[in-house]
Scaffold this motif. Structure first.
Motif, PDB file in Angstrom:
ATOM      1  N   THR A 271       0.825  -1.213   0.000  1.00  0.00           N
ATOM      2  CA  THR A 271       0.000   0.000   0.000  1.00  0.00           C
ATOM      3  C   THR A 271       0.859   1.263   0.000  1.00  0.00           C
ATOM      4  O   THR A 271       0.358   2.354   0.288  1.00  0.00           O
ATOM      5  N   GLY A 272       2.155   1.095  -0.310  1.00  0.00           N
ATOM      6  CA  GLY A 272       2.975   2.296  -0.392  1.00  0.00           C
ATOM      7  C   GLY A 272       4.394   2.159   0.094  1.00  0.00           C
ATOM      8  O   GLY A 272       5.203   3.065  -0.080  1.00  0.00           O
ATOM      9  N   MET A 273       4.720   1.026   0.706  1.00  0.00           N
ATOM     10  CA  MET A 273       6.088   0.861   1.184  1.00  0.00           C
ATOM     11  C   MET A 273       7.008   0.398   0.049  1.00  0.00           C
ATOM     12  O   MET A 273       8.228   0.529   0.130  1.00  0.00           O
TER      13      MET A 273
ATOM     14  N   GLU B 188      -3.747  -1.456  -6.097  1.00  0.00           N
ATOM     15  CA  GLU B 188      -4.661  -1.280  -7.238  1.00  0.00           C
ATOM     16  C   GLU B 188      -4.810  -2.553  -8.059  1.00  0.00           C
ATOM     17  O   GLU B 188      -5.726  -2.667  -8.850  1.00  0.00           O
ATOM     18  N   GLU B 189      -3.869  -3.488  -7.848  1.00  0.00           N
ATOM     19  CA  GLU B 189      -3.890  -4.719  -8.646  1.00  0.00           C
ATOM     20  C   GLU B 189      -4.188  -5.940  -7.802  1.00  0.00           C
ATOM     21  O   GLU B 189      -4.008  -7.077  -8.261  1.00  0.00           O
ATOM     22  N   ALA B 190      -4.654  -5.711  -6.561  1.00  0.00           N
ATOM     23  CA  ALA B 190      -4.768  -6.832  -5.621  1.00  0.00           C
ATOM     24  C   ALA B 190      -6.002  -7.701  -5.858  1.00  0.00           C
ATOM     25  O   ALA B 190      -5.953  -8.918  -5.669  1.00  0.00           O
TER      26      ALA B 190
ATOM     27  N   GLU C 168      -9.524  -0.058   0.263  1.00  0.00           N
ATOM     28  CA  GLU C 168     -10.029  -0.168  -1.115  1.00  0.00           C
ATOM     29  C   GLU C 168     -10.105  -1.639  -1.513  1.00  0.00           C
ATOM     30  O   GLU C 168     -11.059  -2.079  -2.145  1.00  0.00           O
ATOM     31  N   VAL C 169      -9.080  -2.396  -1.132  1.00  0.00           N
ATOM     32  CA  VAL C 169      -9.053  -3.818  -1.486  1.00  0.00           C
ATOM     33  C   VAL C 169     -10.108  -4.583  -0.693  1.00  0.00           C
ATOM     34  O   VAL C 169     -10.882  -5.365  -1.257  1.00  0.00           O
TER      35      VAL C 169
ATOM     36  N   GLN D 128     -15.416  -7.330  -0.169  1.00  0.00           N
ATOM     37  CA  GLN D 128     -16.762  -7.391   0.419  1.00  0.00           C
ATOM     38  C   GLN D 128     -17.825  -7.382  -0.666  1.00  0.00           C
ATOM     39  O   GLN D 128     -18.777  -8.166  -0.630  1.00  0.00           O
ATOM     40  N   THR D 129     -17.642  -6.482  -1.640  1.00  0.00           N
ATOM     41  CA  THR D 129     -18.603  -6.373  -2.733  1.00  0.00           C
ATOM     42  C   THR D 129     -18.764  -7.713  -3.454  1.00  0.00           C
ATOM     43  O   THR D 129     -19.846  -8.059  -3.902  1.00  0.00           O
ATOM     44  N   LYS D 130     -17.662  -8.449  -3.536  1.00  0.00           N
ATOM     45  CA  LYS D 130     -17.718  -9.743  -4.200  1.00  0.00           C
ATOM     46  C   LYS D 130     -18.060 -10.878  -3.234  1.00  0.00           C
ATOM     47  O   LYS D 130     -17.979 -12.058  -3.599  1.00  0.00           O
ATOM     48  N   GLY D 131     -18.369 -10.516  -1.994  1.00  0.00           N
ATOM     49  CA  GLY D 131     -18.750 -11.539  -1.015  1.00  0.00           C
ATOM     50  C   GLY D 131     -17.587 -12.409  -0.547  1.00  0.00           C
ATOM     51  O   GLY D 131     -17.796 -13.551  -0.126  1.00  0.00           O
ATOM     52  N   LEU D 132     -16.387 -11.872  -0.614  1.00  0.00           N
ATOM     53  CA  LEU D 132     -15.216 -12.659  -0.220  1.00  0.00           C
ATOM     54  C   LEU D 132     -14.826 -12.346   1.220  1.00  0.00           C
ATOM     55  O   LEU D 132     -14.564 -11.202   1.570  1.00  0.00           O
TER      56      LEU D 132
END
Ligand SMILES: *Cc1c(COP(=O)(O)O)cnc(C)c1O
Length: 396
Positions: free
Chosen positions: A138-140, A148-150, A192-193, A198-202
């Motif tokens: 996430t930035g390190m 963004e690609e996770a 964000e990830v 969550q949106t995908k129910g994972l």
């Protein structure tokens, strides 16, 4: 008389590991965490130089769910010693390591698709469903898949029947400074990830972001688990983070006076003649040097003897350093000196030595070489080495 190599006396210099303090530190950290938050005790690099086996056993006994290590060798030496608790291997794994991880129930972080596919095949071959933790960068910009690609990688993992996505994690680049803005940004990227998941129910059992600094200062980032290292050893990650009352440093460095010299005015001390006695001086030699990990100082720093500070004089050598004991007339051969830790009401901290080394506390702690044997004190049944300091094996 049998003089076996397993029982020869310790050299008169050693690292003392106070397992009673370690236990208390573990309890203080546990007590500070809300009960549902689990603890991963970071024991990489031989538990920051404290001896991984004793620390691992104590951490598990005090309720840590996971141990965190960096290398397969570190993980296997714990397994070989009979440690059966969960172990998370931090960092990236080479393909040939994966069968060992699957066979010995070592949980790996996966950061990229090839590892996911390969581990899935290995797991299937072992007939196991293998838990994995996805590392999100996430930035390190160290390990992990860019935030963004996770999501596609998450989906690849969950599509593998032989894998179980047990955790998602990230690591803070700066969590122990007063300015938390970058940590907050990393946290938002992480969410964000997880929102996408969550949106995908994972679902995932563990979200873990916090190291010691995050544990102390970012309570809303604790989630299901925190990964605590340096704090367990009784050292704060920085001077500005929250202080947990009662924590005490676990490691002390000690040595006995191995020679005493009476100097006359004009006499010099050590390589390079960096110190000249201005008057009659009494000097003690301590058999510790930069070959043990002590900072290579000249006329800087001190040792504690009879509860008083004896300043280092001259340049330190590989195996010895000299201190001025003119003001400590009761000092005698083989008296105990403290080079890091407390004696009486005086203390030399890890941070004091870090300043001398022009480095950080983490580097000082892990910088003590193994020829400085670890002597455990105040250990309970968990202690493998009390009274019988083991020569350490392994690569440190
Ligand atoms: C070393 C490490 C930790 C522990 O950090 P401390 O500052 O010692 O608490 C946590 N997480 C990861 C990924 C690490 O590499």
């Amino acid at each position: 008389m049998r003089l076996e190599s397993a029982a020869f006396p310790l050299r008169p210099a050693w690292a003392e590991i106070d397992l009673g303090r370690l236990r208390r530190n573990l309890q203080l950290v546990r007590r500070d965490l809300p009960p549902p938050v689990e603890l991963l005790a970071v024991v990489k690099d031989d538990a920051y130089g404290h001896g991984a086996l004793d620390v691992a056993r104590l951490a598990l006994a005090e309720g840590a769910t996971f141990l965190g290590v960096s290398t397969l060798e570190e993980a296997m030496s714990l397994r070989d010693a009979g440690v059966t608790g969960r172990i998370l291997l931090l960092g990236e794994r080479q393909e040939p390591e994966l069968p060992w991880c699957a066979a010995h129930d070592l949980t790996v972080c996966v950061n990229e698709l090839n590892t996911v596919r390969h581990l899935a095949r290995v797991a299937a071959r072992f007939g196991k469903r293998v838990p994995v933790h996805l590392k999100i960068d996430t930035g390190m910009s160290r390990y992990g898949v860019r935030w963004e690609e996770a999501l596609p990688l998450v989906e690849s993992i969950v599509s593998e029947p032989a894998l179980e996505l047990e955790g998602v994690m990230t690591h803070f680049a700066q969590s122990d400074e007063a300015d938390k803005s970058f940590a907050r940004l990393q946290q938002q990227r992480f969410y964000e990830v997880t929102r996408g998941m969550q949106t995908k129910g994972l679902q995932v059992r563990y979200r873990h972001l916090c190291n010691s600094g995050g544990f102390l200062d970012l309570p809303d980032a604790h989630h299901e688990m925190v990964r605590v290292g340096i704090l367990l050893y009784g050292v704060l990650p920085s001077l500005v983070c929250r202080r947990l009352a009662g924590l005490e440093p676990v490691m002390s460095i000690k040595a006995r006076i191995a020679a005493i010299q009476q100097l006359k005015p004009g006499d010099v001390v050590g390589y390079g003649m960096r110190y000249t006695a201005p008057a009659r001086r009494r000097i003690a030699v301590l058999p510790v040097g930069y070959g043990d990990g002590f900072p290579r100082v000249r006329n800087q720093g001190a040792a504690l003897i009879h509860g008083r500070r004896a300043p280092i004089v001259g340049g330190i050598a590989m195996d010895a350093l000299m201190v001025d004991i003119t003001d400590i007339p009761e000092a005698r051969m083989w008296d105990e000196a403290v080079l890091m830790g407390r004696q009486g009401n005086q203390e030399i901290t890890v941070r004091d030595l870090a300043l001398l080394k022009n480095s950080v506390t983490y580097d000082v702690m892990t910088g003590w070489r193994l020829r400085l044997r670890r002597k455990c004190v105040n250990g309970g049944p968990e202690c493998s080495t009390e009274n019988h300091p083991q020569p350490h094996s392994g690569s440190r």
